[in-house]
Design a protein around this motif. Structure first.
Motif, short mmCIF file in Angstrom:
data_model
loop_
_atom_site.label_atom_id
_atom_site.label_comp_id
_atom_site.label_asym_id
_atom_site.label_seq_id
_atom_site.Cartn_x
_atom_site.Cartn_y
_atom_site.Cartn_z
N ARG A 121 0.86 -1.18 0.00
CA ARG A 121 0.00 0.00 0.00
C ARG A 121 0.89 1.22 0.00
NH1 ARG A 121 -5.34 -1.65 3.12
NH2 ARG A 121 -5.20 -3.80 2.46
N TYR A 122 0.38 2.32 -0.53
CA TYR A 122 1.16 3.55 -0.41
C TYR A 122 0.29 4.79 -0.32
CZ TYR A 122 0.78 4.57 -5.46
OH TYR A 122 0.32 4.84 -6.73
N LEU A 123 0.82 5.75 0.44
CA LEU A 123 0.20 7.05 0.57
C LEU A 123 0.87 7.96 -0.45
CD1 LEU A 123 -1.42 9.16 2.49
CD2 LEU A 123 0.84 9.67 3.37
N ASN A 124 0.08 8.73 -1.18
CA ASN A 124 0.63 9.71 -2.14
C ASN A 124 0.09 11.06 -1.72
OD1 ASN A 124 1.74 10.95 -4.36
ND2 ASN A 124 0.21 10.20 -5.80
N PHE A 125 0.97 11.90 -1.15
CA PHE A 125 0.51 13.17 -0.57
C PHE A 125 1.49 14.27 -0.97
CE2 PHE A 125 -0.86 15.91 3.00
CZ PHE A 125 -2.24 15.76 2.86
N THR A 167 5.54 19.09 -3.86
CA THR A 167 5.41 18.07 -4.89
C THR A 167 5.03 16.77 -4.21
OG1 THR A 167 7.75 17.62 -4.69
CG2 THR A 167 7.13 19.12 -6.41
N PRO A 168 4.42 15.81 -4.95
CA PRO A 168 3.98 14.58 -4.30
C PRO A 168 5.14 13.73 -3.77
CG PRO A 168 2.97 14.81 -6.47
CD PRO A 168 4.03 15.86 -6.36
N PHE A 169 4.93 13.09 -2.63
CA PHE A 169 5.87 12.10 -2.12
C PHE A 169 5.05 10.87 -1.73
CE2 PHE A 169 5.32 11.76 2.52
CZ PHE A 169 4.43 12.80 2.74
N GLN A 170 5.73 9.74 -1.58
CA GLN A 170 5.01 8.50 -1.26
C GLN A 170 5.63 7.79 -0.06
OE1 GLN A 170 6.34 8.81 -4.63
NE2 GLN A 170 4.47 9.88 -5.23
N VAL A 171 4.75 7.13 0.69
CA VAL A 171 5.23 6.24 1.76
C VAL A 171 4.60 4.87 1.49
CG1 VAL A 171 5.17 5.71 4.22
CG2 VAL A 171 5.53 8.06 3.47
N TYR A 172 5.46 3.88 1.23
CA TYR A 172 5.01 2.51 0.95
C TYR A 172 5.10 1.69 2.22
CZ TYR A 172 5.64 3.73 -3.97
OH TYR A 172 5.55 4.33 -5.20
N TYR A 173 4.16 0.74 2.39
CA TYR A 173 4.25 -0.16 3.56
C TYR A 173 3.48 -1.44 3.31
CZ TYR A 173 -0.37 1.82 4.66
OH TYR A 173 -1.68 2.22 4.60
C1 LIG Z 1 0.69 11.08 -6.87
O1 LIG Z 1 -0.32 12.05 -7.14
C2 LIG Z 1 -0.03 12.93 -8.22
C3 LIG Z 1 -1.18 13.91 -8.35
O2 LIG Z 1 -1.53 14.46 -7.14
C4 LIG Z 1 0.15 12.15 -9.50
O3 LIG Z 1 0.49 13.02 -10.56
C5 LIG Z 1 1.26 11.12 -9.30
O4 LIG Z 1 1.37 10.32 -10.46
C6 LIG Z 1 0.96 10.23 -8.10
N1 LIG Z 1 2.10 9.35 -7.88
C7 LIG Z 1 1.98 8.04 -7.68
C8 LIG Z 1 3.24 7.27 -7.49
O5 LIG Z 1 0.91 7.47 -7.66
#
Ligand SMILES: *[C@@H]1O[C@H](CO)[C@@H](O)[C@H](O)[C@H]1NC(C)=O
Ligand SMILES: *[C@@H]1O[C@H](CO)[C@@H](O)[C@H](O)[C@H]1NC(C)=O
Length: 469
Positions: free
Chosen positions: A353-357, A424-430
């Motif tokens: 799973r991952y959070l995209n924030f 810019t978006p960052f992700q946390v995977y777990y």
């Molecule tokens: C995270 O969200 C942005 C838009 O808010 C999107 O462009 C990007 O592709 C997403 N990244 C992932 C790894 O899902």
């Protein structure tokens, strides 16, 4: 014996110096800058510089990197540095990002700091290319006078060089500085230099050797809110029961010229055009669409003066601290809100799973000296990894809330000197074992069940001391 070894040592020393000289030569191939155009924007408290460099390989070997130089005072205020190259013709022009890395520069004069931009493909001898560079500097504008009264505007100094600091020979260059208004008190003249309205122009200058530096000072009016978040701690809590809870703790400061004398609210309210022009009363915050349960409070309690506008693309929250902020004044507050989980939580190809924030600060046009982002994962999450597009400090900690059995793994990301370009978006995977999703309800159910059993037992056990028959 002694003499031969001494001669040997001298020989080796000479050989080594020869090698290092050769290395130096090969590591600084002959690049020439055909034209440099620098556009500096100091309309905000943050300074933004757009630099277009047309470089030519005037040497014989291929070149794969271009160096960008900063004076030590600039380097310590550098928040972000990006480079790109334009590809395709006029209408189909796209900008391809290039990687930028700090470069070891022991031989750069006066402590200049070098960064290396890696080109997409090596530049052959005689070829030229154009590199676009953007960098952002914070805390560079210095209020002068450092103290002003309520009725005075705020003036600041901007210091730079009329010529671009560069390790290369520059054939032609021009610099423009955009100020918020045409109220420019003074600027250093390095001919040709001119001013048209709110724009200062230095150059064009021709044929400057490497590391030319010609200091200039611009003194101008800048009444934009010098809002600086000294510290921001963001808590992003994931609950697999459908929502994302955000709590942002702000320590905000007006970092402009300090306020002197007494504050007159009457004057402030009735002479708004001249009174407290450098102060600010409202701040605007950009939140994701579908935000709900927004609250805004400080040490005293809830603050009711905030307005939320929601549309399908974004939400805007306008907040108003309890008092207007003048230079040197501070405000501490917390903003909290909920977001639908399905907008931010996803599953990757490998089943994690991952959070995209979004990283950074939701307050518009604001710099953050010290940012901490805590992503609180659901109980039972394992092996978290964070993917952030720039270097940040990171570590793990545990967060405990009520009903937690083992605690929640929390990913902590820290970064200093954060600007809007970091949003810019960052992700946390777990990894997550769904069994844990039922841990809390199960605990509740078993607690209720145990209580029930206890009640039945109590009712059925006759504790009275009866007479024996
Ligand atoms: C995270 O969200 C942005 C838009 O808010 C999107 O462009 C990007 O592709 C997403 N990244 C992932 C790894 O899902
Ligand atoms: C503050 O506002 C929140 C949400 O609107 C509310 O739940 C809470 O009871 C309020 N607290 C006080 C002290 O008014």
């Amino acid at each position: 014996m002694g003499r031969t070894s001494a001669a040997m040592a001298v020989f080796l020393f000479l050989l080594l110096s020869l090698f290092s000289i050769l290395q130096l030569v090969s590591s600084s191939p002959e690049i020439r800058v055909l034209s440099a155009e620098r556009r500096i924007d100091v309309t905000a408290p943050i300074a933004r510089v757009f630099l277009t460099l047309k470089v030519e390989n005037a040497g014989t070997s291929e070149v794969s990197e271009v160096l960008v130089a900063f004076a030590p005072t600039e380097a310590e205020h550098l928040a972000i540095l990006k480079a790109s190259v334009a590809e395709g013709k006029r209408k189909k022009k796209t900008y391809v990002p290039l990687s930028v890395n700090p470069s070891e520069s022991p031989d750069a004069p006066n402590g200049a700091q070098l960064y290396s931009v890696s080109l997409r493909s090596p530049l052959k001898s005689g070829e030229a290319t154009t590199v676009e560079v953007l960098y952002v500097l914070t805390h560079l504008l210095e209020p002068f006078p450092a103290e002003i009264s309520q009725s005075e505007p705020q003036l600041v100094y901007y210091r730079d060089s009329a010529t671009l600091l560069s390790p290369y020979y520059i054939v032609e260059q021009i610099t423009s500085i955009k100020t918020p208004s045409n109220k420019v008190e003074s600027f250093t003249r390095v001919d040709p230099a001119s001013r048209v309205g709110s724009e200062l122009r230095y150059g064009p200058y021709h044929d400057h050797g490497p590391y030319s530096y010609s200091p200039v000072i611009v003194h101008f009016e800048n009444n934009n809110p010098f809002a600086v978040v000294e510290e921001l701690v963001r808590e992003i809590e994931i609950s697999h029961w459908g929502s994302l809870q955000i709590r942002d703790h702000y320590k905000l400061k007006h970092a402009g010229a300090r306020h002197k004398g007494v504050f007159s609210r009457l004057e402030y309210q009735f002479k708004q055009s001249v009174s407290g022009v450098a102060s600010f009363r409202h701040l605007l915050m950009k939140l994701p669409p579908r935000v709900h349960s927004v609250y805004y409070r400080d040490e005293i309690g809830n603050i009711s003066s905030s307005h939320l506008h929601i549309d399908s693309q974004k939400s805007e929250l306008e907040i108003e601290p309890r008092y207007p902020l003048f230079g040197g004044w501070k405000a501490t507050f917390t903003i909290g809100y909920g977001l639908p989980l399905q907008d931010f939580l996803f599953e990757s190809h490998d089943g994690r799973r991952y959070l995209n924030f979004s990283f950074g600060c939701p307050l518009i046009e604001t710099m953050v000296d010290d940012l901490t982002v805590k992503v609180i994962l659901p109980e039972g999450s394992r092996n978290p990894t964070a993917a952030v597009p720039f270097p940040v400090d990171q570590h793990l900690e545990m967060t405990y809330s009520y009903l937690d059995v083992v605690g929640r793994t929390t990913v902590v990301l820290q970064k200093k000197n954060v600007v809007p370009e970091h949003n810019t978006p960052f992700q946390v995977y777990y990894d997550f074992n769904p069994v844990f999703m039922f841990a809390e309800p199960l605990m509740l159910i078993s607690a209720v069940f145990l209580f029930f059993v206890a009640c039945i037992a109590y009712v059925h056990v006759d504790l009275s001391i009866g007479k024996s028959s």
